[in-house]
Design a protein around this motif. Structure first.
Motif, PDB file in Angstrom:
ATOM      1  N   SER A  65       0.835  -1.204   0.000  1.00 43.88           N
ATOM      2  CA  SER A  65       0.000   0.000   0.000  1.00 43.88           C
ATOM      3  C   SER A  65       0.864   1.247   0.000  1.00 43.88           C
ATOM      4  O   SER A  65       2.072   1.190   0.238  1.00 43.88           O
ATOM      5  N   CYS A  66       0.222   2.377  -0.260  1.00 39.19           N
ATOM      6  CA  CYS A  66       0.881   3.677  -0.139  1.00 39.19           C
ATOM      7  C   CYS A  66       1.217   3.932   1.336  1.00 39.19           C
ATOM      8  O   CYS A  66       0.578   3.412   2.242  1.00 39.19           O
ATOM      9  N   SER A  67       2.245   4.765   1.553  1.00 36.94           N
ATOM     10  CA  SER A  67       2.620   5.122   2.927  1.00 36.94           C
ATOM     11  C   SER A  67       1.660   6.104   3.567  1.00 36.94           C
ATOM     12  O   SER A  67       1.745   6.363   4.776  1.00 36.94           O
ATOM     13  N   ASP A  68       0.753   6.649   2.783  1.00 38.78           N
ATOM     14  CA  ASP A  68      -0.200   7.661   3.248  1.00 38.78           C
ATOM     15  C   ASP A  68      -0.804   7.285   4.607  1.00 38.78           C
ATOM     16  O   ASP A  68      -1.262   6.156   4.795  1.00 38.78           O
ATOM     17  N   SER A  69      -0.786   8.238   5.530  1.00 45.64           N
ATOM     18  CA  SER A  69      -1.228   7.967   6.906  1.00 45.64           C
ATOM     19  C   SER A  69      -2.696   7.573   6.986  1.00 45.64           C
ATOM     20  O   SER A  69      -3.152   7.050   7.998  1.00 45.64           O
TER      21      SER A  69
ATOM     22  N   ALA B  89       5.446   5.115  -0.682  1.00 50.35           N
ATOM     23  CA  ALA B  89       4.624   6.151  -1.314  1.00 50.35           C
ATOM     24  C   ALA B  89       4.313   5.765  -2.752  1.00 50.35           C
ATOM     25  O   ALA B  89       5.212   5.363  -3.516  1.00 50.35           O
ATOM     26  N   GLY B  90       3.044   5.844  -3.129  1.00 50.90           N
ATOM     27  CA  GLY B  90       2.618   5.520  -4.484  1.00 50.90           C
ATOM     28  C   GLY B  90       2.524   4.023  -4.753  1.00 50.90           C
ATOM     29  O   GLY B  90       2.348   3.605  -5.894  1.00 50.90           O
ATOM     30  N   ASN B  91       2.611   3.197  -3.699  1.00 55.69           N
ATOM     31  CA  ASN B  91       2.536   1.723  -3.815  1.00 55.69           C
ATOM     32  C   ASN B  91       3.239   1.180  -5.066  1.00 55.69           C
ATOM     33  O   ASN B  91       2.659   0.425  -5.847  1.00 55.69           O
TER      34      ASN B  91
ATOM     35  N   GLY C 248      -4.116   0.941  -4.259  1.00 59.20           N
ATOM     36  CA  GLY C 248      -3.967   2.373  -4.465  1.00 59.20           C
ATOM     37  C   GLY C 248      -5.098   3.097  -3.745  1.00 59.20           C
ATOM     38  O   GLY C 248      -5.983   2.466  -3.181  1.00 59.20           O
ATOM     39  N   HIS C 249      -5.072   4.416  -3.759  1.00 57.75           N
ATOM     40  CA  HIS C 249      -6.137   5.127  -3.053  1.00 57.75           C
ATOM     41  C   HIS C 249      -6.438   6.471  -3.699  1.00 57.75           C
ATOM     42  O   HIS C 249      -5.577   7.067  -4.357  1.00 57.75           O
ATOM     43  N   THR C 250      -7.664   6.923  -3.489  1.00 60.03           N
ATOM     44  CA  THR C 250      -8.063   8.245  -3.975  1.00 60.03           C
ATOM     45  C   THR C 250      -7.246   9.304  -3.233  1.00 60.03           C
ATOM     46  O   THR C 250      -6.774   9.081  -2.119  1.00 60.03           O
ATOM     47  N   GLY C 251      -7.069  10.427  -3.850  1.00 63.95           N
ATOM     48  CA  GLY C 251      -6.367  11.536  -3.198  1.00 63.95           C
ATOM     49  C   GLY C 251      -4.907  11.248  -2.911  1.00 63.95           C
ATOM     50  O   GLY C 251      -4.342  11.776  -1.938  1.00 63.95           O
ATOM     51  N   CYS C 252      -4.267  10.432  -3.760  1.00 60.10           N
ATOM     52  CA  CYS C 252      -2.864  10.039  -3.497  1.00 60.10           C
ATOM     53  C   CYS C 252      -1.911  11.195  -3.837  1.00 60.10           C
ATOM     54  O   CYS C 252      -1.841  11.652  -4.979  1.00 60.10           O
ATOM     55  N   GLY C 253      -1.148  11.637  -2.845  1.00 59.59           N
ATOM     56  CA  GLY C 253      -0.222  12.744  -3.039  1.00 59.59           C
ATOM     57  C   GLY C 253       0.916  12.400  -3.985  1.00 59.59           C
ATOM     58  O   GLY C 253       1.427  13.263  -4.704  1.00 59.59           O
ATOM     59  N   ALA C 254       1.324  11.116  -4.001  1.00 56.29           N
ATOM     60  CA  ALA C 254       2.421  10.705  -4.885  1.00 56.29           C
ATOM     61  C   ALA C 254       1.977  10.772  -6.348  1.00 56.29           C
ATOM     62  O   ALA C 254       2.750  11.177  -7.224  1.00 56.29           O
TER      63      ALA C 254
END
Ligand SMILES: [Zn+2]
Length: 211
Positions: free
Chosen positions: A51-55, A76-78, A104-110
């Protein structure tokens, strides 16, 4: 020979995500001395989650799983550089895990940072950030190709490109894992391994599996 491990694991993740969305977490709160003692003897995680590192995308929470359930690789960015592939190979060859989920996820900063870089190349990125963005770039460029060339997208068109790029970035990872790792390719063919993509909605908490 039918290997049910991947199907059982996938169902457990779907059930856990439903509990998370409904606010009835059960397994992630199921930690005590006995659980820790049992796990200190070894692990046999039911799934690998990349997964992404997003908190906001913590797999154990999103899938309502406890210690020992998920072998989690977060970046980040899986994306799937060699060290990530090695981590997955370890889990499936040594720990008996037969399900790998790239989420992946919506609103991904990467993904957004990569689109920004595609539209307005910067000369101040560090080498490490540039390496990360270059891994995500093909999916973003592909998603961006249907939009007017040049310039900077905004509003609903930017959102469309970001969502499509997020999905394509997951598909790229799933495809590459199956083609660039001989071990994973062999286990996909002969040993009941399943690698699937998924997307997580920050807004609803729902995980959709891209089956
Ligand atoms: Zn992200």
């Amino acid at each position: 020979m039918t290997d049910r491990r991947a199907a059982v694991a996938l169902q457990a993740l779907k059930d856990g995500n439903r509990r998370f969305v409904e606010g009835t977490l059960a397994r992630i709160t199921d930690h005590d001395d006995a659980v820790r003692k049992e796990l200190s003897a070894g692990q046999s995680p039911l799934a690998v989650v990349v997964s992404c590192s997003d908190s906001r995308v913590a797999p154990s929470v999103v899938f309502d799983q406890r210690l020992g359930d998920l072998f989690t690789v977060r970046v980040a960015g899986n994306v799937t550089p060699l060290e990530v592939v090695g981590s997955i190979e370890f889990a499936v060859s040594q720990l008996g895990t037969r399900l790998v989920v790239v989420i992946g996820h919506t609103g991904c900063g990467a993904i957004a940072a990569t689109l920004d870089e595609v539209e307005r190349p910067s000369d101040s990125l560090t080498p490490a950030l540039r390496s990360l963005i270059d891994r995500i770039r093909p999916a973003v460029e592909h998603a961006r190709a249907d939009s007017p060339a040049g310039g900077i997208l905004d509003g609903s068109e930017r959102r469309r490109v970001l969502d499509q790029a997020m999905r394509e970035n997951v598909h790229v990872a799933v495809r590459e894992l199956g083609s660039e790792s001989e071990l994973l390719a062999r286990m996909l063919r002969d040993d009941g391994l399943v690698i699937i993509g998924a997307e997580y909605s920050l807004e609803t908490g729902v995980v959709d599996f891209l089956e």
